[in-house]
Design an enzyme around this catalytic site. Structure first.
Site, short mmCIF file in Angstrom:
data_model
loop_
_atom_site.label_atom_id
_atom_site.label_comp_id
_atom_site.label_asym_id
_atom_site.label_seq_id
_atom_site.Cartn_x
_atom_site.Cartn_y
_atom_site.Cartn_z
N GLU A 1 47.78 32.48 31.16
CA GLU A 1 46.73 33.38 31.49
C GLU A 1 46.91 34.26 32.84
OE1 GLU A 1 42.22 32.53 32.76
OE2 GLU A 1 43.08 31.02 31.48
N GLU B 1 39.13 38.26 38.67
CA GLU B 1 37.86 37.91 38.45
C GLU B 1 37.19 38.37 39.73
OE1 GLU B 1 37.61 33.77 35.85
OE2 GLU B 1 38.43 33.56 37.76
#
Length: 261
Positions: free
Chosen positions: A135, A139
């Site tokens: 990943e 964010e």
């Protein structure tokens, strides 16, 4: 931060494993460069809209298709306080169909404001698809939208959160965010300016192609110290205008080609 990273890994794994809906995302062999402006439309043959709830120790929001709004020139993802099944909040998520590896990823977006809300742009794969958990994250935590929260997972391992300070409030305007994923490094950019580099000498770098995803959500009480208590306004949205991927060694167009800051 290491504890938080482990919680994130557990939470992501929990919701993916319990929901085979994710398996409908097609064809590992895609991976081609693309440049998609939402002013040109929102094509569901390109995007999968998540529409399910899940039990998780990490998330308190289910994905609701009606919380994805296409309003040219953008799409927006909404979070609200409408309970869905066993979850007290309704969030939203879209996934780019196919799997994408090394290259440059760009998004033109405006983050969601408000304590307790997380809005995102990231790549992801895990054991559901026969892969380790890999990943790369961009964010925005609604309790401080003057920072990017970034992270890298490779084979389920991370060295913890990366915080990138911004010279603006990401919830108050539209900006270009990017990361360049190489076999031995990940580099993050904001409005075309290099902000952070991590190398394989510092932390493991993902090697498995993943899905490109955007979502908006809030977490359990264990996440309040990270993203804040859920005080965001009902109906809060993150808005996305363009998403592009340029594969390693390609020379195709990107969101940044038309972005004016």
């Amino acid at each position: 931060m290491v504890v938080l990273a482990l919680l994130i890994a557990v939470g992501v794994a929990a919701y993916i494993w319990t929901h085979p809906t994710y398996k409908i995302v097609p064809d590992r062999g895609d991976g081609k460069s693309f440049n998609l402006s939402f002013s040109d439309g929102f094509d569901e043959t390109d995007w999968y809209i998540s529409d399910f709830t899940f039990r998780s120790l990490f998330y308190r929001a289910g994905w609701v298709a009606e919380n994805v709004h296409f309003e040219p020139p953008s799409i927006s993802l909404e979070i609200n306080r409408k309970p869905v099944d066993h979850q007290p909040y309704s969030g939203a998520e879209v996934q780019k169909r196919g799997y994408y590896g090394f290259g440059r990823y760009e998004v033109v977006m405006q983050a969601a404001p408000g304590s307790g809300v997380v809005s995102s742009f990231f790549t992801h794969t895990d054991a559901t698809f026969g892969d380790p958990h890999d990943e790369i994250d961009i964010e925005f935590l609604g309790n401080n939208t003057r920072q990017i929260h970034a992270n890298v997972f490779a084979d389920g391992k991370t060295n913890g959160s990366i915080y990138i300070d911004l010279p603006f409030d990401a919830a108050e305007g539209v900006h270009l965010y990017a990361f360049d994923w190489q076999p031995d490094s990940v580099t993050w950019f904001v409005d075309g300016v290099l902000k952070k580099v991590v190398t394989s000498a510092e932390r493991p770098i993902p090697q498995n192609p993943g899905r490109i995803m955007m979502n908006i959500w809030t977490g359990t009480q264990d996440q309040y110290a990270w993203h804040g208590t859920p005080k965001f306004e009902d109906g809060t949205r993150a808005t996305y205008y363009c998403v592009s991927f340029r594969a390693l060694h390609d020379d195709t167009s990107q969101c940044s080609d038309d972005y004016i800051h």
